[in-house]
Design a protein around this motif. Sequence first.
Motif, PDB file in Angstrom:
ATOM      1  N   PRO A 281    -117.846  39.149 -44.706  1.00 29.25           N
ATOM      2  CA  PRO A 281    -116.653  38.819 -45.476  1.00 29.25           C
ATOM      3  C   PRO A 281    -115.486  38.342 -44.619  1.00 29.25           C
ATOM      4  O   PRO A 281    -114.400  38.159 -45.129  1.00 29.25           O
ATOM      5  CB  PRO A 281    -116.309  40.164 -46.133  1.00 29.25           C
ATOM      6  CG  PRO A 281    -116.687  41.174 -45.087  1.00 29.25           C
ATOM      7  CD  PRO A 281    -117.906  40.605 -44.393  1.00 29.25           C
ATOM      8  N   TRP A 282    -115.728  38.125 -43.292  1.00 27.14           N
ATOM      9  CA  TRP A 282    -114.625  37.823 -42.381  1.00 27.14           C
ATOM     10  C   TRP A 282    -114.147  36.377 -42.481  1.00 27.14           C
ATOM     11  O   TRP A 282    -113.170  35.994 -41.837  1.00 27.14           O
ATOM     12  CB  TRP A 282    -115.071  38.115 -40.938  1.00 27.14           C
ATOM     13  CG  TRP A 282    -115.094  39.584 -40.631  1.00 27.14           C
ATOM     14  CD1 TRP A 282    -116.108  40.459 -40.879  1.00 27.14           C
ATOM     15  CD2 TRP A 282    -114.045  40.360 -40.033  1.00 27.14           C
ATOM     16  NE1 TRP A 282    -115.766  41.726 -40.469  1.00 27.14           N
ATOM     17  CE2 TRP A 282    -114.490  41.690 -39.937  1.00 27.14           C
ATOM     18  CE3 TRP A 282    -112.770  40.060 -39.565  1.00 27.14           C
ATOM     19  CZ2 TRP A 282    -113.725  42.716 -39.399  1.00 27.14           C
ATOM     20  CZ3 TRP A 282    -111.999  41.074 -39.019  1.00 27.14           C
ATOM     21  CH2 TRP A 282    -112.472  42.387 -38.951  1.00 27.14           C
ATOM     22  N   HIS A 283    -114.880  35.523 -43.250  1.00 28.92           N
ATOM     23  CA  HIS A 283    -114.593  34.083 -43.244  1.00 28.92           C
ATOM     24  C   HIS A 283    -113.161  33.742 -43.631  1.00 28.92           C
ATOM     25  O   HIS A 283    -112.618  32.742 -43.173  1.00 28.92           O
ATOM     26  CB  HIS A 283    -115.590  33.347 -44.140  1.00 28.92           C
ATOM     27  CG  HIS A 283    -115.550  33.745 -45.587  1.00 28.92           C
ATOM     28  ND1 HIS A 283    -115.713  35.041 -46.009  1.00 28.92           N
ATOM     29  CD2 HIS A 283    -115.340  33.020 -46.708  1.00 28.92           C
ATOM     30  CE1 HIS A 283    -115.639  35.086 -47.324  1.00 28.92           C
ATOM     31  NE2 HIS A 283    -115.407  33.876 -47.770  1.00 28.92           N
ATOM     32  N   ASN A 284    -112.573  34.585 -44.488  1.00 34.03           N
ATOM     33  CA  ASN A 284    -111.189  34.368 -44.917  1.00 34.03           C
ATOM     34  C   ASN A 284    -110.242  34.446 -43.711  1.00 34.03           C
ATOM     35  O   ASN A 284    -109.406  33.575 -43.473  1.00 34.03           O
ATOM     36  CB  ASN A 284    -110.861  35.460 -45.947  1.00 34.03           C
ATOM     37  CG  ASN A 284    -109.469  35.368 -46.503  1.00 34.03           C
ATOM     38  OD1 ASN A 284    -108.920  34.286 -46.597  1.00 34.03           O
ATOM     39  ND2 ASN A 284    -108.899  36.507 -46.872  1.00 34.03           N
ATOM     40  N   ILE A 285    -110.425  35.507 -42.912  1.00 35.85           N
ATOM     41  CA  ILE A 285    -109.616  35.690 -41.706  1.00 35.85           C
ATOM     42  C   ILE A 285    -109.972  34.608 -40.685  1.00 35.85           C
ATOM     43  O   ILE A 285    -109.096  34.022 -40.046  1.00 35.85           O
ATOM     44  CB  ILE A 285    -109.861  37.099 -41.126  1.00 35.85           C
ATOM     45  CG1 ILE A 285    -109.242  38.154 -42.051  1.00 35.85           C
ATOM     46  CG2 ILE A 285    -109.318  37.216 -39.713  1.00 35.85           C
ATOM     47  CD1 ILE A 285    -109.426  39.588 -41.589  1.00 35.85           C
ATOM     48  N   GLN A 286    -111.268  34.332 -40.542  1.00 39.85           N
ATOM     49  CA  GLN A 286    -111.701  33.368 -39.514  1.00 39.85           C
ATOM     50  C   GLN A 286    -111.137  31.971 -39.791  1.00 39.85           C
ATOM     51  O   GLN A 286    -110.684  31.282 -38.872  1.00 39.85           O
ATOM     52  CB  GLN A 286    -113.230  33.363 -39.429  1.00 39.85           C
ATOM     53  CG  GLN A 286    -113.738  34.656 -38.789  1.00 39.85           C
ATOM     54  CD  GLN A 286    -115.214  34.908 -39.004  1.00 39.85           C
ATOM     55  OE1 GLN A 286    -115.737  34.672 -40.101  1.00 39.85           O
ATOM     56  NE2 GLN A 286    -115.893  35.401 -37.989  1.00 39.85           N
ATOM     57  N   GLU A 287    -111.131  31.573 -41.068  1.00 38.72           N
ATOM     58  CA  GLU A 287    -110.551  30.264 -41.393  1.00 38.72           C
ATOM     59  C   GLU A 287    -109.065  30.237 -41.033  1.00 38.72           C
ATOM     60  O   GLU A 287    -108.536  29.240 -40.535  1.00 38.72           O
ATOM     61  CB  GLU A 287    -110.746  29.966 -42.881  1.00 38.72           C
ATOM     62  CG  GLU A 287    -110.267  28.573 -43.258  1.00 38.72           C
ATOM     63  CD  GLU A 287    -110.062  28.398 -44.758  1.00 38.72           C
ATOM     64  OE1 GLU A 287    -110.199  27.274 -45.243  1.00 38.72           O
ATOM     65  OE2 GLU A 287    -109.738  29.398 -45.456  1.00 38.72           O
TER      66      GLU A 287
END
Length: 338
Positions: A281-287
Amino acid sequence: MKGALIGCGFFAQNQLNAWRDISEVDIVALCDVNTVSMRKTGQVFGINRLYSDAEHLFSDGGFDFVDIATTVPSHRPLVEMAAKSGVDVICQKPFAENMDDARAMVSAVQSSGKTLMVHENFRWQSPVQAALKTVRSGAIGKPFFGRVSFRSGYDVFSGQPYLADGARFIIEDLGIHILDIARAFFGDVKSITATTKRINPRIQGEDVATMLLSHHTGVTSVVDCSYATRRQPETFPQSLLEIDGDIGTLRLDADYKLTVQGKTQMEKDVSPKLLPWAEKPWHNIQESVHTIQQHFVDCLTSGLEPETSGADNLKTLALVEAAYLSAAQDRKIDLSEI
Ligand code: NAD
Ligand code: 89V
Protein backbone atom coordinates in the motif's frame (compact mmCIF):
# COMPACT_ATOMS: atom_id res chain seq x y z
CA MET A 1 22.22 18.64 -11.29
CA LYS A 2 24.46 16.45 -9.18
CA GLY A 3 23.28 15.24 -5.79
CA ALA A 4 24.63 13.28 -2.81
CA LEU A 5 22.43 11.28 -0.44
CA ILE A 6 23.18 10.71 3.24
CA GLY A 7 21.45 7.81 5.04
CA CYS A 8 20.93 4.63 3.01
CA GLY A 9 18.22 3.09 5.20
CA PHE A 10 14.59 2.05 4.84
CA PHE A 11 13.10 5.16 3.24
CA ALA A 12 16.12 6.34 1.21
CA GLN A 13 15.46 3.50 -1.24
CA ASN A 14 12.28 5.31 -2.31
CA GLN A 15 14.15 8.58 -2.61
CA LEU A 16 16.84 6.98 -4.78
CA ASN A 17 14.24 5.32 -7.01
CA ALA A 18 12.54 8.69 -7.45
CA TRP A 19 15.85 10.49 -8.20
CA ARG A 20 16.57 7.89 -10.88
CA ASP A 21 13.28 8.88 -12.58
CA ILE A 22 14.04 12.62 -12.48
CA SER A 23 15.92 13.41 -15.69
CA GLU A 24 17.66 16.57 -14.42
CA VAL A 25 19.35 14.72 -11.52
CA ASP A 26 22.30 12.40 -11.13
CA ILE A 27 23.06 11.08 -7.63
CA VAL A 28 26.85 10.83 -7.60
CA ALA A 29 27.67 9.92 -3.98
CA LEU A 30 26.24 8.10 -0.97
CA CYS A 31 27.10 8.36 2.70
CA ASP A 32 26.12 6.19 5.67
CA VAL A 33 27.82 5.26 8.91
CA ASN A 34 26.45 1.76 8.27
CA THR A 35 28.74 0.67 5.47
CA VAL A 36 26.82 -2.56 4.84
CA SER A 37 23.58 -0.82 3.81
CA MET A 38 25.58 1.86 2.00
CA ARG A 39 27.45 -0.67 -0.17
CA LYS A 40 24.26 -2.61 -0.89
CA THR A 41 22.47 0.63 -1.87
CA GLY A 42 25.43 1.68 -4.01
CA GLN A 43 25.26 -1.62 -5.87
CA VAL A 44 21.50 -1.42 -6.44
CA PHE A 45 21.66 2.14 -7.79
CA GLY A 46 25.10 1.96 -9.48
CA ILE A 47 26.65 4.69 -7.31
CA ASN A 48 30.40 4.27 -6.67
CA ARG A 49 31.43 7.23 -4.52
CA LEU A 50 30.76 5.93 -0.99
CA TYR A 51 31.52 7.69 2.32
CA SER A 52 31.13 6.51 5.89
CA ASP A 53 31.79 10.04 7.16
CA ALA A 54 29.74 13.08 6.09
CA GLU A 55 32.62 15.54 6.77
CA HIS A 56 34.66 13.64 4.22
CA LEU A 57 31.77 13.63 1.70
CA PHE A 58 31.40 17.42 1.98
CA SER A 59 35.14 18.09 1.83
CA ASP A 60 35.41 16.07 -1.41
CA GLY A 61 32.32 17.89 -2.80
CA GLY A 62 31.46 17.65 -6.49
CA PHE A 63 27.68 17.91 -6.04
CA ASP A 64 25.10 20.72 -6.11
CA PHE A 65 22.68 19.46 -3.46
CA VAL A 66 22.47 16.99 -0.63
CA ASP A 67 19.49 14.80 0.25
CA ILE A 68 19.54 14.06 4.00
CA ALA A 69 17.62 10.80 4.56
CA THR A 70 18.85 10.02 8.08
CA THR A 71 16.72 9.98 11.24
CA VAL A 72 16.26 13.21 13.18
CA PRO A 73 19.23 13.29 15.64
CA SER A 74 21.73 13.83 12.80
CA HIS A 75 19.68 16.45 10.89
CA ARG A 76 21.08 19.57 12.52
CA PRO A 77 24.80 18.72 12.16
CA LEU A 78 24.30 17.50 8.60
CA VAL A 79 22.27 20.55 7.52
CA GLU A 80 24.90 22.83 9.07
CA MET A 81 27.69 20.99 7.22
CA ALA A 82 25.72 21.38 3.99
CA ALA A 83 25.26 25.11 4.64
CA LYS A 84 28.99 25.49 5.26
CA SER A 85 29.73 23.68 2.00
CA GLY A 86 27.33 25.95 0.07
CA VAL A 87 25.07 23.27 -1.39
CA ASP A 88 21.26 23.19 -1.62
CA VAL A 89 19.56 20.90 0.88
CA ILE A 90 16.58 18.60 1.08
CA CYS A 91 16.11 17.11 4.55
CA GLN A 92 13.71 14.43 5.77
CA LYS A 93 11.04 15.07 8.37
CA PRO A 94 10.89 15.37 11.35
CA PHE A 95 13.13 18.29 10.40
CA ALA A 96 14.54 18.77 13.92
CA GLU A 97 14.24 17.52 17.49
CA ASN A 98 13.21 20.94 18.80
CA MET A 99 12.43 24.48 17.64
CA ASP A 100 15.85 25.89 18.58
CA ASP A 101 17.59 23.39 16.31
CA ALA A 102 15.07 23.95 13.53
CA ARG A 103 15.46 27.73 13.64
CA ALA A 104 19.26 27.43 13.65
CA MET A 105 19.13 25.11 10.62
CA VAL A 106 16.89 27.47 8.64
CA SER A 107 19.11 30.40 9.50
CA ALA A 108 22.33 28.52 8.57
CA VAL A 109 21.05 27.71 5.08
CA GLN A 110 19.55 31.20 4.64
CA SER A 111 22.99 32.70 5.39
CA SER A 112 24.56 30.44 2.75
CA GLY A 113 22.12 31.79 0.14
CA LYS A 114 21.07 28.24 -0.76
CA THR A 115 17.67 26.50 -0.81
CA LEU A 116 16.41 24.33 2.03
CA MET A 117 13.39 22.10 1.57
CA VAL A 118 11.94 19.65 4.08
CA HIS A 119 10.86 16.31 2.62
CA GLU A 120 7.31 16.87 3.95
CA ASN A 121 5.64 14.76 1.32
CA PHE A 122 2.12 13.98 2.56
CA ARG A 123 0.57 17.19 1.19
CA TRP A 124 2.15 16.18 -2.16
CA GLN A 125 0.22 12.90 -2.35
CA SER A 126 -1.90 13.01 -5.50
CA PRO A 127 -5.24 12.30 -3.73
CA VAL A 128 -4.51 15.15 -1.28
CA GLN A 129 -3.49 17.39 -4.21
CA ALA A 130 -6.77 16.53 -6.00
CA ALA A 131 -8.74 17.52 -2.88
CA LEU A 132 -6.69 20.74 -2.48
CA LYS A 133 -7.37 21.67 -6.10
CA THR A 134 -11.10 21.06 -5.61
CA VAL A 135 -11.30 23.19 -2.46
CA ARG A 136 -9.22 25.96 -4.08
CA SER A 137 -11.57 25.93 -7.12
CA GLY A 138 -14.36 27.11 -4.80
CA ALA A 139 -16.44 23.94 -5.27
CA ILE A 140 -17.47 23.89 -1.59
CA GLY A 141 -17.25 27.65 -0.99
CA LYS A 142 -15.50 28.94 2.11
CA PRO A 143 -14.43 26.07 4.41
CA PHE A 144 -15.48 26.41 8.07
CA PHE A 145 -14.72 22.89 9.36
CA GLY A 146 -12.15 20.25 8.50
CA ARG A 147 -11.09 16.82 9.67
CA VAL A 148 -7.82 15.20 8.66
CA SER A 149 -7.70 11.65 9.89
CA PHE A 150 -5.15 8.82 9.79
CA ARG A 151 -6.24 5.72 11.69
CA SER A 152 -4.59 2.36 11.18
CA GLY A 153 -3.47 -0.89 12.80
CA TYR A 154 -0.56 -1.34 10.36
CA ASP A 155 2.67 -2.69 11.85
CA VAL A 156 4.83 0.30 11.09
CA PHE A 157 7.54 -0.94 13.51
CA SER A 158 8.70 -3.83 11.30
CA GLY A 159 10.09 -1.41 8.68
CA GLN A 160 11.03 1.35 11.12
CA PRO A 161 11.95 -0.32 14.47
CA TYR A 162 13.29 2.95 15.94
CA LEU A 163 9.69 4.23 16.09
CA ALA A 164 9.00 1.89 19.02
CA ASP A 165 11.85 3.28 21.13
CA GLY A 166 11.35 7.03 21.31
CA ALA A 167 9.56 8.87 24.13
CA ARG A 168 7.58 10.54 21.34
CA PHE A 169 5.94 8.56 18.56
CA ILE A 170 2.81 9.29 16.60
CA ILE A 171 2.63 13.10 16.65
CA GLU A 172 6.32 13.50 15.86
CA ASP A 173 6.46 10.82 13.17
CA LEU A 174 3.02 10.74 11.54
CA GLY A 175 0.92 13.51 13.08
CA ILE A 176 3.50 15.93 11.69
CA HIS A 177 2.31 14.99 8.18
CA ILE A 178 -1.36 15.24 9.07
CA LEU A 179 -0.86 18.61 10.78
CA ASP A 180 0.97 19.79 7.66
CA ILE A 181 -2.00 18.73 5.51
CA ALA A 182 -4.31 20.73 7.81
CA ARG A 183 -2.07 23.79 7.29
CA ALA A 184 -2.15 23.29 3.52
CA PHE A 185 -5.98 23.29 3.51
CA PHE A 186 -6.91 25.71 6.27
CA GLY A 187 -3.87 27.96 6.78
CA ASP A 188 -1.74 28.68 9.80
CA VAL A 189 -2.87 27.92 13.30
CA LYS A 190 -3.71 30.18 16.23
CA SER A 191 -4.15 27.57 18.95
CA ILE A 192 -4.24 23.82 19.50
CA THR A 193 -5.57 21.43 22.13
CA ALA A 194 -4.38 17.83 22.11
CA THR A 195 -4.80 14.57 23.96
CA THR A 196 -2.55 11.54 23.58
CA LYS A 197 -2.67 7.87 24.59
CA ARG A 198 -0.48 4.81 24.36
CA ILE A 199 -2.45 1.66 23.59
CA ASN A 200 0.35 -0.64 22.38
CA PRO A 201 2.28 -1.73 25.52
CA ARG A 202 5.36 -2.73 23.47
CA ILE A 203 6.27 0.83 22.48
CA GLN A 204 7.52 3.81 24.49
CA GLY A 205 5.65 6.73 22.96
CA GLU A 206 2.02 7.64 22.28
CA ASP A 207 0.22 5.85 19.43
CA VAL A 208 -3.03 7.83 19.51
CA ALA A 209 -3.45 11.60 19.28
CA THR A 210 -6.51 13.79 18.87
CA MET A 211 -5.98 17.48 18.16
CA LEU A 212 -8.33 20.44 17.84
CA LEU A 213 -6.98 23.40 15.86
CA SER A 214 -8.19 26.99 15.47
CA HIS A 215 -6.85 28.45 12.24
CA HIS A 216 -6.30 32.17 11.57
CA THR A 217 -8.70 31.78 8.61
CA GLY A 218 -11.54 31.05 11.06
CA VAL A 219 -11.62 27.32 10.23
CA THR A 220 -11.79 24.81 13.08
CA SER A 221 -10.17 21.47 12.31
CA VAL A 222 -9.81 18.11 13.99
CA VAL A 223 -6.59 16.27 13.26
CA ASP A 224 -6.62 12.72 14.58
CA CYS A 225 -4.18 9.88 14.19
CA SER A 226 -3.86 6.39 15.55
CA TYR A 227 -1.78 3.27 15.04
CA ALA A 228 -4.04 1.37 17.44
CA THR A 229 -7.10 1.18 15.20
CA ARG A 230 -7.97 -2.32 14.05
CA ARG A 231 -10.44 -2.01 11.22
CA GLN A 232 -11.22 -3.32 7.76
CA PRO A 233 -10.55 -2.13 5.21
CA GLU A 234 -7.11 -1.22 6.60
CA THR A 235 -6.50 2.24 5.17
CA PHE A 236 -2.72 2.57 5.75
CA PRO A 237 -1.25 4.94 4.64
CA GLN A 238 -4.24 7.03 3.60
CA SER A 239 -5.12 10.40 5.10
CA LEU A 240 -8.89 10.80 5.04
CA LEU A 241 -10.58 14.20 4.76
CA GLU A 242 -13.92 15.77 5.61
CA ILE A 243 -14.26 19.44 4.80
CA ASP A 244 -17.44 21.50 5.17
CA GLY A 245 -17.75 24.76 3.25
CA ASP A 246 -20.60 27.25 3.11
CA ILE A 247 -21.91 25.82 -0.21
CA GLY A 248 -20.85 22.20 -0.05
CA THR A 249 -18.83 19.44 1.51
CA LEU A 250 -15.82 17.40 0.37
CA ARG A 251 -14.76 13.97 1.55
CA LEU A 252 -11.71 11.92 0.72
CA ASP A 253 -12.76 8.46 1.84
CA ALA A 254 -11.05 5.05 2.03
CA ASP A 255 -9.71 3.74 -1.29
CA TYR A 256 -9.13 7.26 -2.57
CA LYS A 257 -12.77 8.11 -3.25
CA LEU A 258 -13.24 11.87 -3.58
CA THR A 259 -16.80 13.12 -3.18
CA VAL A 260 -18.20 16.65 -3.40
CA GLN A 261 -21.79 17.37 -2.42
CA GLY A 262 -23.71 20.64 -2.47
CA LYS A 263 -23.94 23.10 -5.32
CA THR A 264 -21.33 21.00 -7.13
CA GLN A 265 -21.81 17.21 -7.21
CA MET A 266 -18.83 14.98 -7.94
CA GLU A 267 -17.60 11.46 -7.22
CA LYS A 268 -14.16 10.55 -8.47
CA ASP A 269 -11.51 7.85 -8.04
CA VAL A 270 -8.31 9.75 -7.23
CA SER A 271 -6.10 6.68 -6.64
CA PRO A 272 -2.37 7.38 -6.87
CA LYS A 273 -0.29 5.96 -9.70
CA LEU A 274 1.56 2.72 -9.04
CA LEU A 275 5.05 3.71 -10.19
CA PRO A 276 7.12 0.85 -11.68
CA TRP A 277 9.31 0.58 -8.55
CA ALA A 278 6.46 1.07 -6.07
CA GLU A 279 4.41 -1.44 -4.12
CA LYS A 280 0.99 -1.31 -2.50
CA PRO A 281 0.00 0.00 0.00
CA TRP A 282 3.06 2.30 -0.01
CA HIS A 283 2.50 3.52 -3.61
CA ASN A 284 0.64 6.62 -2.40
CA ILE A 285 3.66 7.75 -0.36
CA GLN A 286 6.13 6.57 -3.02
CA GLU A 287 4.44 8.62 -5.75
CA SER A 288 4.57 11.69 -3.47
CA VAL A 289 8.33 11.17 -3.01
CA HIS A 290 8.78 11.57 -6.75
CA THR A 291 6.46 14.62 -6.79
CA ILE A 292 8.19 16.45 -3.93
CA GLN A 293 11.68 15.74 -5.30
CA GLN A 294 10.61 17.02 -8.74
CA HIS A 295 9.24 20.12 -6.96
CA PHE A 296 12.67 20.65 -5.34
CA VAL A 297 14.38 20.45 -8.73
CA ASP A 298 11.80 22.78 -10.32
CA CYS A 299 12.38 25.31 -7.52
CA LEU A 300 16.16 25.16 -7.93
CA THR A 301 15.73 25.69 -11.67
CA SER A 302 13.24 28.55 -11.39
CA GLY A 303 14.65 30.17 -8.25
CA LEU A 304 11.29 29.85 -6.44
CA GLU A 305 11.01 28.94 -2.73
CA PRO A 306 9.76 25.35 -2.23
CA GLU A 307 6.22 25.17 -0.85
CA THR A 308 7.50 22.92 1.94
CA SER A 309 10.65 24.96 2.60
CA GLY A 310 12.57 24.85 5.88
CA ALA A 311 11.01 28.19 6.86
CA ASP A 312 7.52 26.87 6.11
CA ASN A 313 8.18 23.69 8.06
CA LEU A 314 8.95 25.69 11.23
CA LYS A 315 5.18 26.25 11.44
CA THR A 316 4.40 22.54 11.14
CA LEU A 317 7.07 21.67 13.68
CA ALA A 318 5.68 24.31 16.05
CA LEU A 319 2.34 22.48 15.88
CA VAL A 320 4.05 19.25 16.92
CA GLU A 321 5.69 20.98 19.90
CA ALA A 322 2.42 22.71 20.81
CA ALA A 323 0.47 19.44 20.64
CA TYR A 324 2.89 17.70 23.04
CA LEU A 325 2.80 20.68 25.39
CA SER A 326 -0.99 20.75 25.31
CA ALA A 327 -1.23 17.02 26.08
CA ALA A 328 1.35 17.28 28.88
CA GLN A 329 -0.23 20.33 30.52
CA ASP A 330 -3.85 19.55 29.67
CA ARG A 331 -4.56 23.00 28.25
CA LYS A 332 -5.03 24.93 25.03
CA ILE A 333 -1.74 26.24 23.60
CA ASP A 334 -1.49 29.51 21.72
CA LEU A 335 1.11 29.07 18.96
CA SER A 336 2.77 32.33 20.02
CA GLU A 337 4.05 30.39 23.08
CA ILE A 338 6.21 28.09 20.91
P1 NAD B 1 16.72 4.16 8.87
O1 NAD B 1 17.21 4.04 10.26
O2 NAD B 1 16.25 2.92 8.18
O3 NAD B 1 17.85 4.82 7.95
C1 NAD B 1 18.60 5.91 8.36
C2 NAD B 1 20.05 5.68 7.91
O4 NAD B 1 20.81 6.83 8.23
C3 NAD B 1 20.72 4.49 8.61
O5 NAD B 1 21.24 3.62 7.62
C4 NAD B 1 21.83 5.14 9.46
O6 NAD B 1 22.97 4.34 9.57
C5 NAD B 1 22.09 6.42 8.68
N1 NAD B 1 22.68 7.50 9.49
C6 NAD B 1 22.27 7.96 10.70
N2 NAD B 1 23.04 8.99 11.10
C7 NAD B 1 23.96 9.17 10.13
C8 NAD B 1 25.04 10.09 9.96
N3 NAD B 1 25.32 11.03 10.87
N4 NAD B 1 25.78 10.00 8.84
C9 NAD B 1 25.52 9.08 7.91
N5 NAD B 1 24.52 8.17 8.01
C10 NAD B 1 23.76 8.23 9.10
O7 NAD B 1 15.58 5.27 8.90
P2 NAD B 1 14.39 5.49 7.83
O8 NAD B 1 13.23 4.69 8.24
O9 NAD B 1 14.94 5.38 6.47
O10 NAD B 1 14.03 7.01 8.17
C11 NAD B 1 14.87 8.06 7.80
C12 NAD B 1 14.09 9.37 7.91
O11 NAD B 1 13.03 9.33 6.96
C13 NAD B 1 13.43 9.58 9.28
O12 NAD B 1 13.60 10.90 9.66
C14 NAD B 1 11.96 9.23 9.04
O13 NAD B 1 11.07 9.96 9.85
C15 NAD B 1 11.81 9.63 7.60
N6 NAD B 1 10.73 8.91 6.91
C16 NAD B 1 9.91 9.65 6.13
C17 NAD B 1 8.88 9.07 5.44
C18 NAD B 1 8.01 9.95 4.60
O14 NAD B 1 7.01 9.52 4.07
N7 NAD B 1 8.37 11.21 4.45
C19 NAD B 1 8.66 7.69 5.56
C20 NAD B 1 9.54 6.94 6.34
C21 NAD B 1 10.58 7.57 7.00
O1 89V C 1 6.13 9.06 7.00
C1 89V C 1 6.70 8.44 7.87
O2 89V C 1 7.59 8.96 8.47
C2 89V C 1 6.45 6.98 8.16
C3 89V C 1 5.07 6.46 8.12
C4 89V C 1 4.19 7.00 7.04
C5 89V C 1 5.10 4.97 7.98
O3 89V C 1 4.54 6.75 9.39
O4 89V C 1 7.00 6.69 9.41
